[in-house]
Design an enzyme around this catalytic site. Structure first.
Site, PDB file in Angstrom:
ATOM      1  N   LYS A 207      39.234  41.863  36.211  1.00  0.00           N
ATOM      2  CA  LYS A 207      38.753  42.880  37.156  1.00  0.00           C
ATOM      3  C   LYS A 207      39.939  43.620  37.765  1.00  0.00           C
ATOM      4  O   LYS A 207      39.958  44.841  37.835  1.00  0.00           O
ATOM      5  CB  LYS A 207      37.907  42.223  38.251  1.00  0.00           C
ATOM      6  CG  LYS A 207      37.405  43.215  39.262  1.00  0.00           C
ATOM      7  CD  LYS A 207      36.422  42.642  40.248  1.00  0.00           C
ATOM      8  CE  LYS A 207      36.079  43.739  41.261  1.00  0.00           C
ATOM      9  NZ  LYS A 207      35.183  43.309  42.309  1.00  0.00           N
ATOM     10  N   GLU A 213      47.763  34.587  35.106  1.00  0.00           N
ATOM     11  CA  GLU A 213      47.406  33.827  33.888  1.00  0.00           C
ATOM     12  C   GLU A 213      47.014  34.793  32.769  1.00  0.00           C
ATOM     13  O   GLU A 213      47.460  34.683  31.629  1.00  0.00           O
ATOM     14  CB  GLU A 213      46.226  32.882  34.167  1.00  0.00           C
ATOM     15  CG  GLU A 213      46.528  31.733  35.099  1.00  0.00           C
ATOM     16  CD  GLU A 213      46.224  32.059  36.558  1.00  0.00           C
ATOM     17  OE1 GLU A 213      46.278  33.253  36.931  1.00  0.00           O
ATOM     18  OE2 GLU A 213      45.956  31.115  37.328  1.00  0.00           O
ATOM     19  N   GLY A 266      33.741  39.499  40.358  1.00  0.00           N
ATOM     20  CA  GLY A 266      34.182  38.814  39.143  1.00  0.00           C
ATOM     21  C   GLY A 266      33.156  37.809  38.623  1.00  0.00           C
ATOM     22  O   GLY A 266      32.815  37.800  37.440  1.00  0.00           O
ATOM     23  N   GLU A 352      32.490  29.291  44.553  1.00  0.00           N
ATOM     24  CA  GLU A 352      33.350  30.389  45.004  1.00  0.00           C
ATOM     25  C   GLU A 352      32.564  31.329  45.920  1.00  0.00           C
ATOM     26  O   GLU A 352      33.130  31.977  46.802  1.00  0.00           O
ATOM     27  CB  GLU A 352      33.928  31.165  43.805  1.00  0.00           C
ATOM     28  CG  GLU A 352      35.101  32.060  44.187  1.00  0.00           C
ATOM     29  CD  GLU A 352      35.899  32.560  42.993  1.00  0.00           C
ATOM     30  OE1 GLU A 352      36.964  31.985  42.671  1.00  0.00           O
ATOM     31  OE2 GLU A 352      35.472  33.543  42.360  1.00  0.00           O
TER      32      GLU A 352
HETATM   33  O1  F6P Z   1      41.297  33.590  41.796  1.00  0.00           O
HETATM   34  C1  F6P Z   1      39.925  33.806  41.819  1.00  0.00           C
HETATM   35  C2  F6P Z   1      39.541  35.053  41.088  1.00  0.00           C
HETATM   36  O2  F6P Z   1      39.860  36.174  41.832  1.00  0.00           O
HETATM   37  C3  F6P Z   1      38.067  35.022  40.736  1.00  0.00           C
HETATM   38  O3  F6P Z   1      37.268  35.435  41.772  1.00  0.00           O
HETATM   39  C4  F6P Z   1      38.027  35.898  39.537  1.00  0.00           C
HETATM   40  O4  F6P Z   1      36.850  35.738  38.805  1.00  0.00           O
HETATM   41  C5  F6P Z   1      39.275  35.431  38.814  1.00  0.00           C
HETATM   42  O5  F6P Z   1      40.196  35.155  39.833  1.00  0.00           O
HETATM   43  C6  F6P Z   1      39.846  36.395  37.833  1.00  0.00           C
HETATM   44  O6  F6P Z   1      40.195  37.610  38.436  1.00  0.00           O
HETATM   45  P1  F6P Z   1      40.432  38.903  37.551  1.00  0.00           P
HETATM   46  O7  F6P Z   1      39.172  39.199  36.833  1.00  0.00           O
HETATM   47  O8  F6P Z   1      40.809  39.978  38.522  1.00  0.00           O
HETATM   48  O9  F6P Z   1      41.541  38.603  36.594  1.00  0.00           O
END
Ligand code: F6P
Length: 520
Positions: A207, A213, A266, A352
């Protein structure tokens, strides 16, 4: 109540809880003994069309009769919902109100399947059509021969796609999808080993397009393509994001960026472009079936009132066990291999969303919030953790999920045994068994809810997911909390950055561990 479009009547809320606390809870067996109509009264069925051109009906039956909710509890919970401003909050959810006040956002996941304002639905349809065109173009060879897709994302950008791909591609996958989330390089290496780089697409799902990661894994995947001799690795990347400008900046060509609205959270994003790997694996028709199943639940949730509303009724049971009976966990057992990843998915969705300690107004919540969601697959779990459910000291409300139609082509004995075990567990938890030998006695009176799907197909999966989204929302409204933010995950991320930079006032234990792990 501010912030959600509803008004909380604190006096009415306190009165409803007082009423609930004053009620005596009969044993489940007594609830049945005094009421021949209990099963019918406590069972809901949500239906949808069995196929896009079919008038036949398919659906899921949800049996709440093995919970301790009786007429008095239901009436009090209905009063609680009213005092909590449930109807107005639900309206705000579907009409684009700011239901996430801490981030000043609406929550428009409903619009992705047609349940939102006309403008939101129009935007979602346009984005879905764009995704459909790219999926079909890839199937037709626009990016060369694509046999595999490594879908990189984490949390809400991975759990939904992983669940849906696992559930819906048991018989056939148009593209072989591997969802990789963990920063542990082993996860990515395992996907590399299963894919031919010359025929692999990389889908980067994030998102924010900043998650460490995901971005690290995406960099390594591009490097792998390049080192494997793929001439234009960047040309093999598709980005799924609410931050399209960041994806372009990172190097993805605009034509392969599939955006989704910022107002889709997310963990609520499977039906947006985050579902691209699912659509790639099963095709747009199946993806549409998933949307249709979810829409059927949206329609039910929007229109059914009080106890007739299945996700709200599930939230009544959740509140009953968490707040009145002190249950700290809730277990989900899927008696279907295809739903093996459902407990993982629900963990993020529920924990969450509702694992909070303050109300929408920022005041301390006046009781426990989300229980710990856990679970597994039946019948495996019966031979591992069910001992505690039957005889342990924790009271654990259990959800059983099964499908009437088998997913396998083997001897029907397989599915029959699966189903009879599922039903037997709910019956045994409730009935218990007396014995003169304390070690062999079962206390019984342990609650469960059973979800019986006609079939475990794309529509049913969409319905199950939407059901739990709305159950989570209903719980949040009853507790007065905001289910759509997740500030609790930020502190650990910030400290990881400090460790990386070697700057920070670390406690002695962490300092010693940093030294031992070679991080200083
Ligand atoms: O760290 C939690 C979080 O923000 C979740 O809410 C989300 O689904 C996940 O990390 C991944 O975030 P992104 O889609 O922005 O990579």
């Amino acid at each position: 109540m501010s912030g959600r479009g509803g008004t909380r009547d604190e006096g009415g809320i306190a009165a409803a809880w007082e009423r609930l606390r004053a009620l005596e809870t009969p044993r489940l067996a007594a609830l049945f003994a005094g009421d021949d109509a209990r099963v019918a009264a406590m069972t809901r069925r949500i239906v949808w069309h069995a196929g896009p051109d079919s008038d036949a009906e398919a659906g899921m039956r949800i049996d709440f009769s093995k919970t301790h909710l009786g007429d008095n509890e239901l009436a009090a919970f209905e009063a609680l919902a009213e005092a909590s401003g449930f109807a107005a909050a639900r309206e705000a959810l579907f009409s684009g109100g700011i239901v996430n006040p801490t981030e000043g956002r609406a929550a428009t996941h409903g619009a992705l399947r047609g349940s939102g304002t006309p403008a939101q639905v129009e935007e979602a349809e346009a984005l879905l059509a764009r995704m459909g065109m790219l999926v079909e173009a890839i199937h037709e060879g626009a990016l060369g021969e694509i046999r595999h897709c490594i879908a990189i994302g984490i949390g809400g950008s991975a759990l939904g796609p992983a669940l849906a791909v696992d559930a819906l591609t048991r018989d056939l996958a148009l593209v072989d999808v591997h969802v990789v989330s963990n920063i542990d390089g082993l996860a990515l290496e395992q996907a590399f080993a299963a894919c031919d780089p010359a025929r692999t697409l990389i889908a980067v799902a994030s998102k924010t397009f900043t998650t460490i990661e995901t971005m690290t894994n995406a960099d390594s995947a591009l490097k792998w393509l390049a080192e494997s001799g793929v001439a234009d690795p960047g040309g093999r990347v598709v980005a799924l994001t609410a931050s399209p400008e960041k994806a372009v900046e990172w190097g993805v060509d605009e034509t392969r960026v599939l955006p989704f609205p910022e107002s889709v959270g997310g963990r609520y994003s499977l039906f947006s472009s985050i579902g691209f790997p699912v659509a790639l694996a099963v095709g747009m028709e199946e993806f549409a079936a998933m949307l249709a199943g979810a829409k059927a639940v949206d329609d039910h949730f929007r229109s059914a009132e009080g106890r007739a509303n299945a996700p709200l009724l599930a939230a009544f049971a959740d509140q009953f066990y968490t707040r009145l009976k002190g249950c700290q966990t809730r277990a989900v057992f899927a008696y279907d291999e295809r739903l093996a990843l459902l407990p993982d998915y629900l963990q993020q969705l529920e924990m969450e969303s509702n694992g909070k300690s303050v109300t929408v107004e920022g005041a301390p919540v006046d009781g426990p919030t989300a229980p710990v969601t856990w679970g597994g697959v039946g019948t495996d779990a019966q031979h591992a953790v069910f001992q505690l459910l039957h005889q342990g000291t924790h009271l654990v409300p259990v959800d059983f999920i099964a499908a009437i139609a088998p997913g396998d082509d083997l001897d029907p004995a397989h599915h029959r045994t699966l189903l009879m075990n599922c039903l037997a567990q709910g019956a045994a938890l409730m009935a218990g068994k007396a014995s003169e030998d304390p070690a062999r006695a079962y206390p019984g009176d342990r609650p469960s809810t059973t979800f019986l799907l006609d079939d475990c197909d794309a529509a049913a999966l969409g319905a199950l997911i939407a059901f739990h989204e709305h159950r989570t929302f209903a719980n949040a409204v009853l507790m007065g909390i905001n289910p759509f933010d997740q500030f609790g995950v930020e502190l650990g991320k910030a400290i990881a950055k400090q460790i990386d930079a070697g700057e920070g006032d670390f406690d002695p234990s962490t300092r010693a561990l940093m030294m031992a792990a070679g991080l200083t």
